[in-house]
Design an enzyme around this catalytic site. Sequence first.
Site, PDB file in Angstrom:
ATOM      1  N   LYS A 196      14.118-116.531  16.684  1.00  0.00           N
ATOM      2  CA  LYS A 196      13.815-117.785  17.370  1.00  0.00           C
ATOM      3  C   LYS A 196      14.288-118.960  16.523  1.00  0.00           C
ATOM      4  O   LYS A 196      13.687-119.304  15.511  1.00  0.00           O
ATOM      5  CB  LYS A 196      12.317-117.943  17.655  1.00  0.00           C
ATOM      6  N   GLU A 271       9.133-118.270   3.669  1.00  0.00           N
ATOM      7  CA  GLU A 271       9.855-119.169   2.764  1.00  0.00           C
ATOM      8  C   GLU A 271       9.444-120.567   3.187  1.00  0.00           C
ATOM      9  O   GLU A 271       9.805-121.026   4.268  1.00  0.00           O
ATOM     10  CB  GLU A 271      11.352-118.906   2.919  1.00  0.00           C
ATOM     11  N   CYS A 305      14.248-127.471   1.407  1.00  0.00           N
ATOM     12  CA  CYS A 305      12.996-126.978   0.842  1.00  0.00           C
ATOM     13  C   CYS A 305      13.031-127.078  -0.672  1.00  0.00           C
ATOM     14  O   CYS A 305      11.981-127.172  -1.306  1.00  0.00           O
ATOM     15  CB  CYS A 305      12.737-125.554   1.303  1.00  0.00           C
ATOM     16  N   GLU A 402       5.168-132.719   0.360  1.00  0.00           N
ATOM     17  CA  GLU A 402       6.586-132.576   0.697  1.00  0.00           C
ATOM     18  C   GLU A 402       6.951-133.630   1.740  1.00  0.00           C
ATOM     19  O   GLU A 402       6.339-133.702   2.805  1.00  0.00           O
ATOM     20  CB  GLU A 402       6.845-131.175   1.259  1.00  0.00           C
TER      21      GLU A 402
HETATM   22  P1  NAI Z   1       7.742-126.138  11.411  1.00  0.00           P
HETATM   23  O1  NAI Z   1       7.249-125.283  10.310  1.00  0.00           O
HETATM   24  O2  NAI Z   1       6.790-126.572  12.461  1.00  0.00           O
HETATM   25  O3  NAI Z   1       8.958-125.391  12.157  1.00  0.00           O
HETATM   26  C1  NAI Z   1       9.753-124.377  11.628  1.00  0.00           C
HETATM   27  C2  NAI Z   1       9.928-123.261  12.654  1.00  0.00           C
HETATM   28  O4  NAI Z   1       8.650-122.739  12.985  1.00  0.00           O
HETATM   29  C3  NAI Z   1      10.544-123.721  13.984  1.00  0.00           C
HETATM   30  O5  NAI Z   1      11.362-122.687  14.501  1.00  0.00           O
HETATM   31  C4  NAI Z   1       9.324-123.892  14.871  1.00  0.00           C
HETATM   32  O6  NAI Z   1       9.621-123.744  16.238  1.00  0.00           O
HETATM   33  C5  NAI Z   1       8.436-122.766  14.393  1.00  0.00           C
HETATM   34  N1  NAI Z   1       7.005-122.962  14.635  1.00  0.00           N
HETATM   35  C6  NAI Z   1       6.305-124.130  14.677  1.00  0.00           C
HETATM   36  N2  NAI Z   1       4.999-123.896  14.947  1.00  0.00           N
HETATM   37  C7  NAI Z   1       4.868-122.551  15.076  1.00  0.00           C
HETATM   38  C8  NAI Z   1       3.773-121.688  15.346  1.00  0.00           C
HETATM   39  N3  NAI Z   1       2.538-122.155  15.549  1.00  0.00           N
HETATM   40  N4  NAI Z   1       3.996-120.347  15.392  1.00  0.00           N
HETATM   41  C9  NAI Z   1       5.225-119.852  15.180  1.00  0.00           C
HETATM   42  N5  NAI Z   1       6.308-120.611  14.937  1.00  0.00           N
HETATM   43  C10 NAI Z   1       6.133-121.947  14.868  1.00  0.00           C
HETATM   44  O7  NAI Z   1       8.431-127.405  10.759  1.00  0.00           O
HETATM   45  P2  NAI Z   1       8.714-128.836  11.441  1.00  0.00           P
HETATM   46  O8  NAI Z   1       7.551-129.236  12.295  1.00  0.00           O
HETATM   47  O9  NAI Z   1      10.034-128.781  12.072  1.00  0.00           O
HETATM   48  O10 NAI Z   1       8.766-129.747  10.149  1.00  0.00           O
HETATM   49  C11 NAI Z   1       7.553-130.176   9.532  1.00  0.00           C
HETATM   50  C12 NAI Z   1       7.663-130.140   8.037  1.00  0.00           C
HETATM   51  O11 NAI Z   1       7.848-128.787   7.627  1.00  0.00           O
HETATM   52  C13 NAI Z   1       8.846-130.857   7.432  1.00  0.00           C
HETATM   53  O12 NAI Z   1       8.589-132.221   7.268  1.00  0.00           O
HETATM   54  C14 NAI Z   1       8.990-130.138   6.127  1.00  0.00           C
HETATM   55  O13 NAI Z   1       8.083-130.647   5.209  1.00  0.00           O
HETATM   56  C15 NAI Z   1       8.611-128.722   6.453  1.00  0.00           C
HETATM   57  N6  NAI Z   1       9.790-127.851   6.681  1.00  0.00           N
HETATM   58  C16 NAI Z   1      10.184-127.025   5.679  1.00  0.00           C
HETATM   59  C17 NAI Z   1      11.308-126.264   5.833  1.00  0.00           C
HETATM   60  C18 NAI Z   1      11.782-125.360   4.756  1.00  0.00           C
HETATM   61  O14 NAI Z   1      12.955-125.049   4.697  1.00  0.00           O
HETATM   62  N7  NAI Z   1      10.921-124.870   3.893  1.00  0.00           N
HETATM   63  C19 NAI Z   1      12.135-126.319   7.033  1.00  0.00           C
HETATM   64  C20 NAI Z   1      11.595-127.181   8.068  1.00  0.00           C
HETATM   65  C21 NAI Z   1      10.473-127.929   7.862  1.00  0.00           C
END
Ligand code: NAI
Length: 498
Positions: A196, A271, A305, A402
Amino acid sequence: MATTLAPVHLNRKVEEFLSQKRKMLIGGQWVEAASGKTFDTFNPATGEVLTCVPEGDREDIDRAVKAARKAFEEGPWPEVSPAQRGRLLLKLADLVDKNHEELAELETLDNGKPVFFSRIADVPATADMFRYFGGWATKVEGTTVPVSMPGAKYLAYTLREPIGVVGQIIPWNFPLIMASWKLAPALAVGCTVVLKPAEQTPLTALRLGELILEAGFPEGVVNIVTGFGETAGAALAAHSHVDKIAFTGSTEVGKLIVNAASGNLKKVSLELGGKSPNIIFPDADLKNAIPGSANAIFFNQGQCCTAGSRLFVHKNIFDEVIDGVAAFTKNFRIGPGIDPANNLGPLISQEQLDRVCGYLDSGAKEGAKTVVGGHKIGDKGYFVEPTLLVDVRPDMKVVREEIFGPVVAAIPFSDPNEIAASANATTYGLAAAVWTRDLSTAHRMAAKLRAGTVWINCYNVFDSALPFGGYKQSGWGREMGHDALELYTEVKAVCAQI
Ligand code: NAI
Ligand code: MG
């Protein structure tokens, strides 16, 4: 700092790709969501709609998991030899190379990142990952084990078997690279996958799906469901016929994944976020340390990240480094990534822009001083200035949390013996860096820093062969390198009395 979209000639295949209604990949077929619903994906440089994709939900995830289960159990995937799996991955790598320009432009349009970087980093790194794990497919080995039980003789050995049906949820900051980190090791060992992509960046994953079919992967081996996290993502993480879930994204959602996975105790790898310390010692070669530290935070608009978001600088060189990093930000040409002249693009979304601006406000309110940057840019697209903060305290939100934007907090230190403790004073542990000419300092720090990666006199150096992952709340498990094979395999002990 220009934010106007200069006229650019898009690759003809990109225009074609965007002109058609996109579908998602389930069981080898391009399908719409069961509900018929779709959602738009936007160009972050303009806020304009690029195209729409299916809004997959629980029912679609269920269909995809069934297809992956069938492919895993009934074949032909289980009969595909390791060598054949390796060849399929190598073929996929070649197809990524062959479609390099199209993928680079599509990545830039959907994510915003400068096409310069999509061309030299994102697309080649994706091909490299498939190639690297293509090589591993024939090398997933067990061991023979001496057994000491008295009274008989035994032959015992281990088998390393594919874990089964894998759910993979990826973020939007490196959409193609993240897809390759997830898919390549899982496919190399013989798993089947439901992937996904992030709702902000579904396009290159869907194009990759076409290339996966073109490479000749059997139907159902890779399924790609586009949709939102709270619906499709949550359904995948909770699905009782998924054997393992691999997630990259926020620490907050990582914890939800762990809870969702508890229903059938599926295996989990994560991760997650970071607040990585980047430490400059007084003997460092500042010619490299200054641009290196600026890029450590500003690369990919800070949406990494591993972003070096806490810059610790020895007090003797603090002013020189601050001036240097501030001056370095003037080199950035900020604007739509699709214009190859720009080297800093927009943030991913309005939501991310609001989040980053919220941190800029909170920093100012709590008394941080802005040396350079500090504002959003213009009204079109999601641009924000590269920002350097000083006069920060450890309890400020901008130092603890972050931000995931181009915002760095610089902190002076005086005692080199205490710096590891300050650097480690975070709930995260993804990456860290030290800049010094002293070998002992460098390696002593490498041992002391509680982080999955430590860079010495460099930053954000990745390789398909180097394991990557987090200590503490930055995650579980290691991706890339041969460590990644462990994420997607079970070890079976076989013991025969002979
Ligand atoms: P997120 O963690 O919500 O999204 C990442 C992935 O998880 C997306 O594919 C999303 O559709 C999915 N997702 C979201 N809620 C979910 C749930 N309840 N169950 C299963 N999958 C779910 O991140 P978002 O909202 O895009 O960004 C928020 C913050 O997260 C950013 O400001 C940053 O701090 C962090 N982040 C960290 C990343 C990394 O590479 N470690 C990448 C993206 C965001
Ligand atoms: Mg979210």
